[in-house]
Structure formats: C-alpha cells, structure tokens
Design an enzyme around this catalytic site. Structure first.
Site, short mmCIF file in Angstrom:
data_model
loop_
_atom_site.label_atom_id
_atom_site.label_comp_id
_atom_site.label_asym_id
_atom_site.label_seq_id
_atom_site.Cartn_x
_atom_site.Cartn_y
_atom_site.Cartn_z
N GLY A 33 0.80 -1.21 0.00
CA GLY A 33 0.00 0.00 0.00
C GLY A 33 0.84 1.27 0.00
O GLY A 33 1.95 1.31 0.54
N ASP A 80 7.99 -12.92 -9.37
CA ASP A 80 7.36 -13.31 -10.64
C ASP A 80 8.22 -12.96 -11.85
O ASP A 80 7.88 -13.35 -12.98
CB ASP A 80 6.00 -12.61 -10.80
#
EC number: 2.7.1.11
Length: 434
Positions: free
Chosen positions: A153, A208
């Site tokens: 965030g 990833d």
C-alpha cells in the site's frame, strides 16, 4: 524488427541526476565505469538494422558501476532503506549489501532502516527506524524474509519526503516490485518539486520476474529451484496411484515465468497453465482425461493468475492496487474431481500450494551473489547523484533504468516465443486449449 514496431528514442534511457559530481570517490583499486558506457538494448541484427538505415544512435541503457567522482560527501551523508510488498528470497541479502557497501566502500556511517514498508516513512505509524550497522546486518543474508519487515500500500509522498528531510537523509534505497517502484517515483517527483537534493534508487524485487526492461529479478532463480521440489513431489504422488493427478499452484499473478521455468526444470510436468495463455475448462479436462487413459497419471502446474476468465465476480483490489485473484488452484481441484466423478472414473488427486514456503525461504547461492551485486551497484548509482532509477540487468550486464521505463508495462511470457514453445514441447499438452 517489424514495420509495426516503434524505434525507441534515446532520451527514454536518460537517467535523472541531482547535480555535478565534485567529490573524488574514496574507493581505491577499482575499475571505474565511465559515464558514456552503455549496454545495447537490442541484440538481434534485425532489430538493430532499422536504426543503422536511418543513421540513428542505437538505444542503450547506462552501464552500472562505480564512478571516479561522486555527488555526495560521504562524511555528512545519511541514507535510508525500505522494503515493500510481499516477501521474496534475497531481501536480506540486498539490505546487507547496501549497508556494507555504504560503510566499507564509501565511509557512510548513518543508515536508517525504515520498518514495514512505506508505513515506516509515515510518523503516524510510530515505526521507529532501525540503525543499520555492519554488525546488525552481518548474518541476515542467511535468513529468509526482511529484517525491516514489509507492507503493501502507498503513503502520501509529501509525508514521506517530510520524514526524509526531518531525518536529514540524502539517499533513499527502495526495494520492491511494480507498485513499490511507482511509489518510489512519486517520492522522487515530490523531491524534484521541492528542489531538494535527495536521491531515490530502487532495486526491483519481484519473485514473478515481471518487471519491464529487466531481464531477471532477484528471488526468481530461488523460486524456480524451490518449485522443483513441489513438482517432483506431485509426480511421485501421481505415479504412486491409479489415475493419479498431481496439481501444483505456483506464483505468477500476471506473468507465468515461474510456472514455465519450473515445468522445464522438472521434465515430468504434463500440463502448464499460465496467465498469458487462456484455456477452456472443457478442452483442458478432456485433454487430461485422454492423458490419464493413455498413461495413468498426470502432473499439472498452474500459475496463480491463470484462468481468471473462469471467475465471474470482480474481486476488487488489494492494498497495493493489484486486482484480487480468484483461486485457480481450488477451482481446478474441484472441477477435476467433479468431471471425473461424472465420468465414473476413479482418480487420486493431490493438491500442493508451496507459495508461502517458497517466498519466505533464504536465497540460493546464485541469487545471493546476484543480490550482493545489485546492492553494490545501487550504492554506486546513488553516490554518483543518480535518482528516480533502478538497478537492472540486461544482456549479462548491470544497468541503470529510469523508473518510468520500468513501470510502463508488465513483462510477460510470449505465447509465440521460444520459452513457451519449449514448454509445449516438454509437456506435450495441446497447443490450443480454447
């Protein structure tokens, strides 16, 4: 390069700087990197030829490395480090490398470690920064996770820059993925708006391996190596039962690099499902049935972002702004069971999700060495006054990449490329499962 591809302008590769370098580097016995050294963006003859035909300079990244003169005076410089987003193998390695390089290469004695991501730069959270010393970080590279903790965030860039000014920090190192890089860019823009001399250097962190214009990210190699244990386990379970199925869900929200590489690393996977290649459940299940009737077992690897079109609901977004995903692993598990029950065909299905075990493990030897270099090159870039950039890796060289260039899109597996072709050749799965 095809006619539809756009030639890249050289100014897209320009790295922002805080000012002229006037201090001699305290490093000795080093092969310093000249500012005009670059790493070519293109490598294929067909990609380079259009630039040559038009008399244009070939696009190139600025090469990373120590400079002979630096911007900051190490005797009065204070630095900060923050880690954001999900955990990833190698975080502690990068933190340690930055601290040790600042201390031993440049003589910087004050390094703040901001705790729990960008929250640590917001005083309202009351996260007291750590005093990062060589003694404190000495053995952290042997452990997984981040000694600083992490969170997802954004925070208000104005508040975060206020914190940097209050603590007298001249150089901030930000370690994180796509969302974190955007946050670092927002901090750099706020610093520029105030005409301050504070550098922002990022180290891309994504298990990833999906950061654009970076060929590999730290943690990815470890993730693939650790994934191999799960695919091997799935294979053992599958062949140990009549009509045995091993189903493994791996990381990969938008990009299927881990699933694809894990499939190749263990040449016993029969189906690989990734976000970039859509599939129909009906076609997949019929192919799976054919495989079981022919060979009596099957191993399936699925990336977590695969098959999201199979979910009807918009699940919203997480704290980082990423869309929430439907659980493709559990969906496949339930649909496979239902399908073969309807076929009156007994199966033995084992479902494995090693995601949290993989991302929290310590870095492999190869990744640890890579992290050490990333941290050192980040320090060299910061000390030379670079800002709003990240340390990348391209064509076997370390590079400086402008953050806007890195966040313009996500790197994905090309369904027409060689990696996916190798996966198809290895698994023998249908080329089209729509």
């Amino acid at each position: 390069m095809t006619e539809s591809q756009t030639l890249l302008p050289p100014d897209e590769f320009i790295i922002s700087r805080l000012g002229d370098c006037t201090h001699p580097s305290p490093m000795r016995g080093m092969a310093f990197t000249p500012d005009n050294d670059g790493v070519l963006y293109h490598t294929l003859k067909t990609e380079i030829q259009p630039y040559q035909e038009q008399g244009l300079d070939l696009p190139a990244f600025e090469m990373a490395g120590p400079r002979e003169t630096i911007f900051f005076d190490p005797d009065i410089l204070s630095c900060g480090i923050v880690t954001c987003g999900g955990l990833c193998p190698g975080l502690n390695d990068v933190i340690r490398a930055i601290v040790l390089s600042l201390y031993h290469h440049y003589g910087v004695r004050k390094v703040f470690g901001f705790r729990y991501g960008f929250e640590g730069l917001n005083p309202s959270y009351y996260h007291t920064p750590l005093d990062l010393t060589p003694t404190l970080v000495g053995g952290i590279h042997q452990k997984g996770g981040s000694v600083l903790g992490s969170s997802r965030g954004p925070q208000d860039p104005k508040i975060m820059v206020d914190t940097l000014v209050h603590l007298g920090i001249g150089l901030l190192f930000v370690i994180g993925g796509d969302g974190t890089l955007r946050g670092a860019e927002a901090i750099a823009r706020e610093i520029e708006r105030r005409d301050l001399r504070i550098g922002v250097i990022s180290i891309p962190k994504t298990i990833d391996n999906d950061i654009c214009n970076v060929d590999i990210s730290f943690g990815y190699e470890t993730a693939v190596a650790e994934s191999r244990r799960s695919t091997s386990t799935a294979h053992v379970e599958a062949i140990g039962a009549r009509n045995g199925i091993g189903l493994v869900k791996l990381m990969g929200r938008e990009s299927g690099f881990i699933a694809a590489a894990a499939t190749l690393a263990n040449n016993e996977v029969n189906f690989c499902l990734i976000p970039e290649v859509p599939f129909s459940l009906d076609v997949f299940l019929k192919a799976l049935e054919k495989r079981l009737r022919l060979r009596g077992h099957a191993v399936i690897v699925v990336g977590e972002g695969a098959g999201q079109s199979l979910f009807d609901d918009n699940l919203g977004a997480d704290a980082s702004g990423n869309r929430k995903l439907g659980d493709i692993g559990h969906l496949l598990k339930d649909r496979i069971k239902s399908y073969f029950q309807a076929q009156a065909m007994d199966i033995s299905l084992k479902y494995i999700d090693p995601s949290y075990m993989i991302r929290s493990t310590a870095a492999s030897a190869s990744d640890s060495a890579f992290c050490l270099q990333l941290g050192q090159y980040a320090v060299h870039a910061g000390m030379s006054g670079r800002t709003n950039m990240l340390v990348g890796h391209w064509n076997n060289q370390f590079t400086h990449v402008p953050i806007p260039m890195a966040v313009q899109s996500r790197k994905k597996v090309d369904p027409q490329g060689k990696l996916w072709a190798s996966v198809l050749a290895s698994t023998g799965q249908p080329i089209n499962m729509l």
